[in-house]
Design an enzyme around this catalytic site. Structure first.
Site, PDB file in Angstrom:
ATOM      1  N   TRP A 116      57.271   2.274  66.597  1.00 25.64           N
ATOM      2  CA  TRP A 116      56.589   1.012  66.288  1.00 25.64           C
ATOM      3  C   TRP A 116      55.614   0.635  67.390  1.00 25.64           C
ATOM      4  O   TRP A 116      54.501   0.188  67.117  1.00 25.64           O
ATOM      5  CB  TRP A 116      57.600  -0.107  66.014  1.00 25.64           C
ATOM      6  CG  TRP A 116      58.482   0.232  64.851  1.00 25.64           C
ATOM      7  CD1 TRP A 116      59.841   0.398  64.860  1.00 25.64           C
ATOM      8  CD2 TRP A 116      58.080   0.496  63.493  1.00 25.64           C
ATOM      9  NE1 TRP A 116      60.298   0.738  63.623  1.00 25.64           N
ATOM     10  CE2 TRP A 116      59.242   0.799  62.765  1.00 25.64           C
ATOM     11  CE3 TRP A 116      56.850   0.504  62.830  1.00 25.64           C
ATOM     12  CZ2 TRP A 116      59.222   1.113  61.403  1.00 25.64           C
ATOM     13  CZ3 TRP A 116      56.819   0.809  61.464  1.00 25.64           C
ATOM     14  CH2 TRP A 116      57.986   1.109  60.780  1.00 25.64           C
TER      15      TRP A 116
ATOM     16  N   ASP B  73      56.730  -7.597  69.395  1.00 20.23           N
ATOM     17  CA  ASP B  73      57.225  -7.264  68.062  1.00 20.23           C
ATOM     18  C   ASP B  73      58.738  -7.436  68.110  1.00 20.23           C
ATOM     19  O   ASP B  73      59.431  -6.686  68.778  1.00 20.23           O
ATOM     20  CB  ASP B  73      56.840  -5.811  67.739  1.00 20.23           C
ATOM     21  CG  ASP B  73      57.391  -5.339  66.400  1.00 20.23           C
ATOM     22  OD1 ASP B  73      58.080  -6.132  65.720  1.00 20.23           O
ATOM     23  OD2 ASP B  73      57.124  -4.169  66.028  1.00 20.23           O
TER      24      ASP B  73
ATOM     25  N   LYS C 143      64.393  -7.663  58.215  1.00 14.54           N
ATOM     26  CA  LYS C 143      65.564  -7.367  59.043  1.00 14.54           C
ATOM     27  C   LYS C 143      66.010  -8.694  59.638  1.00 14.54           C
ATOM     28  O   LYS C 143      65.335  -9.225  60.484  1.00 14.54           O
ATOM     29  CB  LYS C 143      65.227  -6.390  60.157  1.00 14.54           C
ATOM     30  CG  LYS C 143      64.726  -5.046  59.639  1.00 14.54           C
ATOM     31  CD  LYS C 143      63.706  -4.440  60.556  1.00 14.54           C
ATOM     32  CE  LYS C 143      63.075  -3.222  59.906  1.00 14.54           C
ATOM     33  NZ  LYS C 143      61.749  -2.955  60.497  1.00 14.54           N
TER      34      LYS C 143
HETATM   35  C1  LIG Z   1      60.618  -2.304  60.578  1.00 14.30           C
HETATM   36  C2  LIG Z   1      59.806  -2.518  61.774  1.00 14.30           C
HETATM   37  C3  LIG Z   1      58.396  -2.586  61.721  1.00 14.30           C
HETATM   38  C4  LIG Z   1      57.619  -2.403  60.438  1.00 14.30           C
HETATM   39  O1  LIG Z   1      57.633  -3.570  59.744  1.00 14.30           O
HETATM   40  P1  LIG Z   1      56.758  -3.761  58.402  1.00 14.30           P
HETATM   41  O2  LIG Z   1      57.044  -5.183  58.077  1.00 14.30           O
HETATM   42  O3  LIG Z   1      57.279  -2.785  57.406  1.00 14.30           O
HETATM   43  O4  LIG Z   1      55.350  -3.514  58.743  1.00 14.30           O
HETATM   44  C5  LIG Z   1      57.718  -2.831  62.890  1.00 14.30           C
HETATM   45  N1  LIG Z   1      58.366  -2.992  64.061  1.00 14.30           N
HETATM   46  C6  LIG Z   1      59.698  -2.914  64.156  1.00 14.30           C
HETATM   47  C7  LIG Z   1      60.359  -3.114  65.473  1.00 14.30           C
HETATM   48  C8  LIG Z   1      60.464  -2.674  63.018  1.00 14.30           C
HETATM   49  O5  LIG Z   1      61.799  -2.597  63.106  1.00 14.30           O
END
Ligand SMILES: *Cc1c(COP(=O)(O)O)cnc(C)c1O
Length: 357
Positions: free
Chosen positions: A101, A168, A192
């Protein structure tokens, strides 16, 4: 048979939330309308949006001067949007690369300007969190991924720097207490810990905006989204509504502090078994192990299929590891019960016994 959902995402949500959401899809609060067929400008939905924003502010202790948004495009769109809004045309930003990511975030930000990858754990398949790096003081911000969903590592401390932070937090938002004032921007896909896919939570320091010197398309402009209260266009109503229900559930259980305690219990239980069991070992550096996504392998990987089957037989879903790590990953988001982790631990114990007999 009860299913124990360890899926990495989309993932488990509280059962009571799912029941309430299902009910509201049929008939929202006796309006005779479904939550997914009513105007986003209706009083009912505007109330949902306002309540959702208020819950984020309350649960995460968001200080004055920050805006809370629910956008679309996932965390993946934030990789670009964050740099577009916060990286000045002639500026530079620092990034820490801890996995898939963060790598994607770096790739998108590079389209916009100078990106300094100041640290990376790529040399050892992202199995640890880099330490001992320096953040250039002239950087406009430092970007990192708090929890690495795929590689099972997690930052346990804030990086030592005065540079503003951009994070993030897709896979650990609302799982532990955080000090929002240290960040200019936090983003997280809803799927999540918060709700169904569709909405992306953004918490942004309003003072950090308007300094990029760029002309920004309306949909990608945080200031526009703030001015329009996340309703510049039709918002992902169902995802936001369900996130609201999840946040009510978090609040009822005692807030983010209670989640932190609950998650620590679950991860301690599982990691203890990974370390005790002679057949398994963890893949992440001990001190950097993720509370949310423990990753582990069988020392003899010819047993993988057999163990996976044994876990499925007791109702466990979603522990097959990501292809880039192999083995197993047990994602243990807020809604997962301690009881489910016990079921996993029990099947690991039974598997060891069977192999040794
Ligand atoms: C799942 C995830 C993403 C991707 O998220 P999307 O909403 O599908 O773009 C990005 N960063 C992390 C840390 C994730 O766990």
């Amino acid at each position: 048979m009860k299913i124990h959902n360890f899926s990495a995402g989309p993932c488990i949500l509280p059962k009571s939330v799912m029941e309430k959401a299902a009910e509201s899809v049929v008939n929202y609060k006796n309006t005779g309308l479904s939550i997914i067929e009513m105007s986003h400008r209706s009083k009912e939905f505007v109330d949902v949006m306002n309540r959702s924003v208020a819950l984020v502010k309350e649960l995460l202790n968001v200080p004055e001067g920050y805006a809370v948004l629910f956008l679309q495009g996932g965390a993946s769109m934030q990789f670009y949007m964050s740099a577009l809004n916060l990286l000045p045309l002639d500026g530079k930003a620092a990034y820490i690369n801890t996995g898939t990511w963060s790598s994607k975030a770096i790739k998108e930000a590079k389209l916009l300007g100078e990106i300094d990858e100041i640290a990376s754990s790529k040399d050892n398949n992202f199995s640890y969190i880099p330490k001992g790096y320096t953040v250039p003081s002239e950087a406009s911000f430092l970007h990192y991924t708090t929890n690495n969903t795929i590689f099972g590592t997690q930052f346990k401390h804030l990086p030592k720097t005065k540079v503003r932070l951009v994070c993030d937090m897709s896979s650990d938002i609302m799982t532990q207490e955080i000090d929002i004032s240290r960040y200019d921007l936090i983003y997280a896909g809803a799927q999540k810990n918060l709700g169904p896919a569709g909405a992306t939570l953004v918490i942004v320091n309003k003072e950090a905006l308007g300094k990029s010197g760029r002309t920004i398309a309306s949909m990608l402009d945080y200031q526009n989204q703030i001015d329009k209260e996340s309703m510049f266009n039709t918002p992902p109503c169902f995802s936001i509504y369900t996130a609201m229900l999840t946040m009510e559930w978090v609040k009822e259980l005692g807030g983010v502090k209670a989640m932190e305690k609950r998650n620590a219990e679950k991860s301690t239980l599982l990691y203890s078994e990974i370390d005790r069991n002679s057949l398994f070992k963890g893949t992440a550096a001990f001190e950097d192990r993720s509370v949310m996504n423990p990753t582990f392998v069988l020392k003899d990987d010819s047993l993988n299929a057999e163990f996976l089957k044994a876990s499925i037989d007791v109702g466990i879903n979603g522990i097959k590891g990501h292809r880039s790590v192999g083995g197993f990953r047990a994602s243990m988001y807020n809604a997962l019960e301690l009881e489910s982790v016990q079921v996993l631990v029990d099947v690991m114990k039974a598997f060891e016994k069977r192999q040794n007999s």
